[in-house]
Design a protein around this motif. Structure first.
Motif, PDB file in Angstrom:
ATOM      1  N   GLY A  96     -31.339  18.033   6.516  1.00 25.25           N
ATOM      2  CA  GLY A  96     -30.167  18.095   5.920  1.00 25.25           C
ATOM      3  C   GLY A  96     -30.164  18.498   4.363  1.00 25.25           C
ATOM      4  N   LEU A  97     -31.373  18.767   4.082  1.00 20.25           N
ATOM      5  CA  LEU A  97     -31.251  19.462   2.477  1.00 20.25           C
ATOM      6  C   LEU A  97     -30.239  20.703   2.469  1.00 20.25           C
ATOM      7  N   GLN A  98     -29.511  20.392   1.220  1.00 18.57           N
ATOM      8  CA  GLN A  98     -28.517  21.528   0.613  1.00 18.57           C
ATOM      9  C   GLN A  98     -28.851  22.417  -0.424  1.00 18.57           C
ATOM     10  N   ARG A  99     -29.353  21.663  -1.217  1.00 22.70           N
ATOM     11  CA  ARG A  99     -29.635  22.478  -2.707  1.00 22.70           C
ATOM     12  C   ARG A  99     -31.001  22.357  -3.101  1.00 22.70           C
ATOM     13  N   VAL A 100     -31.699  23.286  -3.910  1.00 23.66           N
ATOM     14  CA  VAL A 100     -33.084  23.141  -4.269  1.00 23.66           C
ATOM     15  C   VAL A 100     -32.723  23.526  -5.936  1.00 23.66           C
ATOM     16  N   ILE A 101     -33.206  22.717  -6.774  1.00 25.73           N
ATOM     17  CA  ILE A 101     -33.110  22.922  -8.251  1.00 25.73           C
ATOM     18  C   ILE A 101     -34.421  23.207  -9.089  1.00 25.73           C
ATOM     19  N   VAL A 102     -34.613  24.414  -9.248  1.00 24.63           N
ATOM     20  CA  VAL A 102     -36.027  24.770 -10.041  1.00 24.63           C
ATOM     21  C   VAL A 102     -35.548  24.840 -11.656  1.00 24.63           C
ATOM     22  N   ASP A 103     -36.071  23.743 -12.489  1.00 23.55           N
ATOM     23  CA  ASP A 103     -36.166  23.828 -13.777  1.00 23.55           C
ATOM     24  C   ASP A 103     -37.120  24.376 -14.603  1.00 23.55           C
ATOM     25  N   GLU A 104     -36.944  24.809 -15.612  1.00 16.82           N
ATOM     26  CA  GLU A 104     -38.182  25.483 -16.287  1.00 16.82           C
ATOM     27  C   GLU A 104     -38.560  26.608 -15.501  1.00 16.82           C
ATOM     28  N   ILE A 105     -37.663  27.540 -14.739  1.00 17.36           N
ATOM     29  CA  ILE A 105     -38.285  28.325 -13.736  1.00 17.36           C
ATOM     30  C   ILE A 105     -39.262  29.351 -14.335  1.00 17.36           C
ATOM     31  N   HIS A 106     -39.232  29.844 -15.657  1.00 16.21           N
ATOM     32  CA  HIS A 106     -39.678  30.929 -16.427  1.00 16.21           C
ATOM     33  C   HIS A 106     -41.437  30.542 -16.202  1.00 16.21           C
ATOM     34  N   ALA A 107     -41.518  28.822 -16.585  1.00 18.81           N
ATOM     35  CA  ALA A 107     -42.979  28.626 -16.709  1.00 18.81           C
ATOM     36  C   ALA A 107     -43.559  28.757 -15.566  1.00 18.81           C
ATOM     37  N   LEU A 108     -42.623  28.252 -14.484  1.00 17.34           N
ATOM     38  CA  LEU A 108     -43.506  28.253 -13.066  1.00 17.34           C
ATOM     39  C   LEU A 108     -43.813  29.839 -12.747  1.00 17.34           C
ATOM     40  N   ALA A 109     -42.797  30.559 -13.016  1.00 16.11           N
ATOM     41  CA  ALA A 109     -42.850  32.029 -12.552  1.00 16.11           C
ATOM     42  C   ALA A 109     -44.072  32.535 -13.161  1.00 16.11           C
ATOM     43  N   GLU A 110     -44.774  32.133 -14.303  1.00 15.63           N
ATOM     44  CA  GLU A 110     -45.981  32.866 -14.962  1.00 15.63           C
ATOM     45  C   GLU A 110     -47.354  32.268 -14.469  1.00 15.63           C
ATOM     46  N   SER A 111     -47.046  31.569 -13.305  1.00 21.14           N
ATOM     47  CA  SER A 111     -48.325  30.999 -12.694  1.00 21.14           C
ATOM     48  C   SER A 111     -48.412  30.823 -11.399  1.00 21.14           C
ATOM     49  N   LYS A 112     -49.605  30.699 -10.786  1.00 13.88           N
ATOM     50  CA  LYS A 112     -49.695  30.728  -9.300  1.00 13.88           C
ATOM     51  C   LYS A 112     -48.858  29.186  -8.632  1.00 13.88           C
ATOM     52  N   ARG A 113     -48.604  28.084  -9.640  1.00 14.01           N
ATOM     53  CA  ARG A 113     -47.789  27.236  -9.169  1.00 14.01           C
ATOM     54  C   ARG A 113     -46.539  27.752  -8.689  1.00 14.01           C
ATOM     55  N   GLY A 114     -45.893  28.705  -9.438  1.00 11.84           N
ATOM     56  CA  GLY A 114     -44.597  29.382  -9.075  1.00 11.84           C
ATOM     57  C   GLY A 114     -44.525  30.137  -7.724  1.00 11.84           C
ATOM     58  N   ASP A 115     -45.687  30.711  -7.575  1.00 18.91           N
ATOM     59  CA  ASP A 115     -46.134  31.616  -6.082  1.00 18.91           C
ATOM     60  C   ASP A 115     -45.987  30.378  -5.177  1.00 18.91           C
ATOM     61  N   GLN A 116     -46.799  29.336  -5.262  1.00 18.17           N
ATOM     62  CA  GLN A 116     -46.991  28.242  -4.146  1.00 18.17           C
ATOM     63  C   GLN A 116     -45.488  27.772  -3.907  1.00 18.17           C
ATOM     64  N   LEU A 117     -44.777  27.646  -4.912  1.00 18.31           N
ATOM     65  CA  LEU A 117     -43.406  26.970  -4.917  1.00 18.31           C
ATOM     66  C   LEU A 117     -42.489  27.882  -3.927  1.00 18.31           C
ATOM     67  N   MET A 118     -42.612  29.364  -4.263  1.00 20.39           N
ATOM     68  CA  MET A 118     -41.642  30.143  -3.610  1.00 20.39           C
ATOM     69  C   MET A 118     -42.102  30.107  -2.165  1.00 20.39           C
ATOM     70  N   LEU A 119     -43.357  30.012  -1.821  1.00 17.62           N
ATOM     71  CA  LEU A 119     -43.662  30.042  -0.297  1.00 17.62           C
ATOM     72  C   LEU A 119     -43.173  28.644   0.415  1.00 17.62           C
ATOM     73  N   CYS A 120     -43.094  27.342  -0.455  1.00 21.15           N
ATOM     74  CA  CYS A 120     -42.732  26.378   0.030  1.00 21.15           C
ATOM     75  C   CYS A 120     -40.999  26.603   0.015  1.00 21.15           C
ATOM     76  N   LEU A 121     -40.376  26.911  -0.546  1.00 19.48           N
ATOM     77  CA  LEU A 121     -38.828  27.388  -0.584  1.00 19.48           C
ATOM     78  C   LEU A 121     -38.596  28.189   0.508  1.00 19.48           C
ATOM     79  N   ALA A 122     -39.573  29.303   0.807  1.00 22.73           N
ATOM     80  CA  ALA A 122     -39.508  30.005   2.284  1.00 22.73           C
ATOM     81  C   ALA A 122     -39.422  29.107   3.348  1.00 22.73           C
ATOM     82  N   ARG A 123     -40.303  28.190   3.477  1.00 19.44           N
ATOM     83  CA  ARG A 123     -40.522  27.053   4.559  1.00 19.44           C
ATOM     84  C   ARG A 123     -39.068  26.046   4.596  1.00 19.44           C
TER      85      ARG A 123
END
Length: 799
Positions: free
Chosen positions: A142-169
């Motif tokens: 039933g998930l409706q929304r995902v909020i990614v805070d300080e997304i610029h910081a995550l986008a600069e590391s592999k943590r952000g790549d992992q997160l985007m794969l999780c969002l695809a799932r």
């Protein structure tokens, strides 16, 4: 368009508040599939991200998870939970908000899986762990929304790549999921939007009023900055004076060791006994939490800190930020400045303290970039394949999957939108066999194909996969604790530093001088030892390289006819350099050669950043060896490389042939420790090496020994192995930073100004004082030894 539920609207109105335009816009555009909000620090952007959720849930929400909030910091998730509590409780909304991080107890995590809250605040690693369980489809249905805070910081590391794969799932588990990104510092909003969105969907960008310009200046000091090094301690009297004049001051440093040294010097000079704390990532959690609590209570006048306080936690009434040392990156500086006056439309106040004479120029360039609202950022490469390998294993832990379906899912993630099917299949084969050279070993054959579906070969391996989720590589550290029963934990130091200690040695930890007493059960035991001159623990803090944008601004500054914005001591230094030699330019490479102290010196002003200049030193000295120029050593900074040897370089142009430099890099990487270090990190992320086995963390030495054996085995028997290819990509992009060298070569286009001088130049003189000299063990060193031996024998009458 969403509307606030009446109880919440009434609660806001009762306080005389009105929604800011960007907050109302977030409500109006709540149905956007992807929305990036770029808004300055202190303007309520986090609340703006949650307003549509509060509106949709209403006073009496039904059961089930509605919104995921993801942040880079565990502490930020806990802070948001406290801040959300006020409007939810004040308006009487029956909304459950909980956080789930590595600090959450096991019983709470089990209960959250069975009965998830309406809003769950978590981190990329905890989300990946949740997705690894077979009941993930039920949890997120039933998930409706995902909020990614300080997304610029995550986008600069592999943590952000992992997160985007999780969002695809998550997108597959909850079709129609809406994504929201929040950030204050975005240099390229469309690019960050593509990173966030479900490919090929577009991402809408909403930009808030940037607010007033920050009040930012370079701190005037009675003592000029030193020529090299320094750590900013020349400015201690003026910094203390600023602390006295303000309520709470954050004093940022670029490394943890520098923070410890500065805090120690500040405390010794603190004759008024002002309450001052220290906060960085190598301190124990208990120590950090004590400092954070004191900040919230307003009990500290100043906090010496590092990147641990960069991001959006609103700890207290901070009204001044001091950046000690050049910020290296404009975006990081803006983020840090935003910690002061964390309020809407209130200007942030900041002071820059150059640590040495060259950093005066860099600080001025950064200050002007902030005033021009210009941010830096290097282009993002494709999603790293070691992260994809881990994601495949995490997916298998959750249950069987089809290769076609997973490939289609992965390529909806922004970083992996361009992933080819052969590249995906190579990662899948690695997860199934470990690769050609390792396929005979059962431990690396983790998934298998059965009835057209990939699944775990041994279901029990799911536990090991879950224990090793994440892209943050643990450093080889040991805990530090005060000796005695119940001794307080202080933090961590690197194993390599601990190995050099003998009982009685002193070093700085948590702002105090401690005495090494011994090693007990992999814990460094210490006692307090005030009044001694300490060594400094070797913290594994990041050494930032100056960004490309900042280096270009510095080079532009050099071309001014005069420098009214620089202090006289620095302006006079640059004028003297222009008089005796010339100043570097963006479109040409300045190379100076001169004799000094019986050696020939070559100064190369590449302005390519510390890692690239270090690599340039290694490659150029290798070329000089081949040309029998007998180099003896080099030292590198962010802006130059200085090489010394026995022979003068009359024509440096052949040294910079791009093809020869690339060939030299290939040869150097093949047998260099950088590759083994990089291999260990990538192999750990990809799942080839376990960081935890049977619930126990493996020691750094164990992991290094295993990875070195694997690296040598693959290099010998399977040189085309996927992990070796990944290692090469990561080494060139990270520690070696060869891309910056290539950018420099393209920028100068073969235009090299070689200036031969009779003595050291003003710009080269600080390089002579730099620490971190790298000796070259080659023909030059052998020639020196032979000359010294001949001189000794002659003195003894044996020549």
């Amino acid at each position: 368009m969403s509307r606030l539920p009446p109880p919440l609207a009434d609660w806001i109105a009762a306080r005389g508040w009105r929604l800011h335009p960007h907050q109302q816009a977030m409500l109006d555009r709540a149905d956007e599939p992807s929305l990036l909000l770029v808004a300055p620090t202190g303007c309520g952007k986090t609340l703006a991200g949650f307003l549509p959720t509060l509106a949709e849930l209403g006073p009496k929400p039904g059961p089930g998870l509605h919104t995921l909030y993801i942040s880079p910091l565990k502490a930020l998730a806990a802070d948001i939970r406290r801040n959300l509590g006020a409007p939810i409780e004040g308006a009487g909304l029956a909304i459950r908000v909980e956080d789930r991080t590595g600090d959450t107890g096991a019983h709470i995590r089990r209960r959250q899986r069975a009965d998830p809250p309406h809003i769950l605040l978590t981190t990329p690693e905890s989300l990946a762990l949740l997705l690894s369980w077979p009941d993930a489809p039920r949890i997120f249905a039933g998930l409706q929304r995902v909020i990614v805070d300080e997304i610029h910081a995550l986008a600069e590391s592999k943590r952000g790549d992992q997160l985007m794969l999780c969002l695809a799932r998550l997108e597959r588990l909850a079709p129609g999921l809406r994504r929201v990104g929040l950030s204050a510092t975005v240099e390229d909003p469309p690019a960050l939007g593509r990173f966030l969105a479900c490919h090929p969907q577009p991402c809408a960008v909403l930009t808030a009023d940037p607010g007033p310009d920050p009040d930012i200046a370079i701190l005037d000091t009675e003592t000029p900055p030193p020529w090299a090094g320094g750590g900013g301690r020349h400015a201690i009297p003026e910094v203390l004076d600023q602390v006295r004049r303000h309520r709470t001051t954050l004093i940022f440093h670029n490394t943890r060791a520098q923070a410890e040294l500065f805090f120690h010097a500040l405390w010794l000079a603190n004759e008024d006994a002002l309450p001052i704390g220290i906060h960085h990532g190598s301190l124990s959690r208990e120590t950090r939490e004590r400092v954070e609590a004191a900040m919230v209570a307003g009990a500290l006048r100043a906090i010496v800190c590092t990147g641990s306080l960069d991001l959006g936690i609103d700890w207290g009434d901070v009204d001044l930020v001091i950046q000690v040392g050049a910020p290296k990156n404009v975006k990081r500086l803006v983020q840090r400045i935003g910690r002061a006056n964390h309020r809407y439309n209130a200007p942030s106040k900041a002071l820059l303290v150059p640590a040495n004479r060259f950093e005066v120029v860099e600080c001025l360039a950064a200050l002007q970039a902030v005033r021009d609202r210009t941010l830096d950022g290097e282009p993002r490469g494709p999603g790293p394949r070691d992260v994809l390998c881990q994601h495949i294993l995490v997916t298998a832990a959750a249950g069987p999957f089809g290769a076609d379906a997973l490939y289609a899912e992965v390529t909806t993630a922004g970083p992996y939108a361009g992933l080819s099917r052969p590249a995906f299949d190579a990662c899948l084969d690695f997860a199934a066999t470990g690769g050609y050279a390792l396929r005979a070993y059962d431990r690396w054959r983790r998934i298998m194909l059965r009835d057209g579906q990939w699944q775990l070969r041994d279901p029990r391996s799911a536990q090991a996969i879950r224990m090793n989720i994440g892209t943050i590589i643990d450093t080889e550290t040991l805990k530090v604790r005060l000796r005695g029963r119940g001794g307080a934990p202080l933090g961590e130091i690197e194993e390599s530093f601990a190995a050099t200690l003998t009982p009685g040695d002193t070093f700085l930890m948590a702002g105090q001088v401690v005495r090494y007493e011994g090693l007990h059960e992999m814990t460094v035991e210490v006692s307090r030892s005030p009044g001694r001159d300490p060594r400094v623990a070797v913290f594994n803090g990041t050494k930032f390289a100056t960004s490309t944008l900042l280096t270009h601004r510095i080079l532009d500054l050099f071309q001014q006819s005069r420098w009214p914005d620089l202090p006289d001591h620095t302006a006079d230094w640059l004028a003297l350099q222009r008089k005796v030699s010339c100043l570097p330019r963006a479109d040409r490479l300045l190379v100076e050669s001169f004799p000094h102290d019986g050696r020939e010196h070559l100064a190369i002003y590449g302005f390519a950043g510390r890692n690239a200049q270090q690599t340039l030193g290694l490659l150029l000295t290798k070329r000089m060896e081949e040309q029998r120029l007998d180099p003896l050593g080099f030292v590198a900074t962010d802006y130059a490389t200085l090489i010394w040897g026995l022979e003068a370089v009359t024509d440096p142009a052949p040294l910079f042939d791009p093809t020869r430099l690339r060939d030299g890099l290939e040869g150097w990487l093949a047998g260099n420790a950088v590759m083994k270090r990089t291999f260990r990190a990538s192999a750990t992320i990809a799942g080839l090496i376990e960081r935890r086995h049977m619930g126990q963390r493996r020691s750094g030495r164990q992991a290094t020994f295993s990875s070195d054996i694997l690296y040598d085995t693959l290099l010998r028997h399977d040189p085309g192995h996927l992990l070796l290819a990944i290692t090469r990509e990561e080494a060139e992009r990270g520690l070696v930073d060869f891309g910056r060298i290539e950018e420099m070569l393209a920028r100068i286009g073969g235009r090299i100004d070689c200036v031969r001088l009779p003595r050291v130049t003003p710009l080269a003189a600080p390089l002579m004082l730099e620490m971190g000299r790298v000796p070259i063990e080659g023909a030059g060193r052998q020639r020196l030894m032979e000359d010294q031996a001949a001189a000794l024998m002659a003195a003894a009458g044996l020549g």
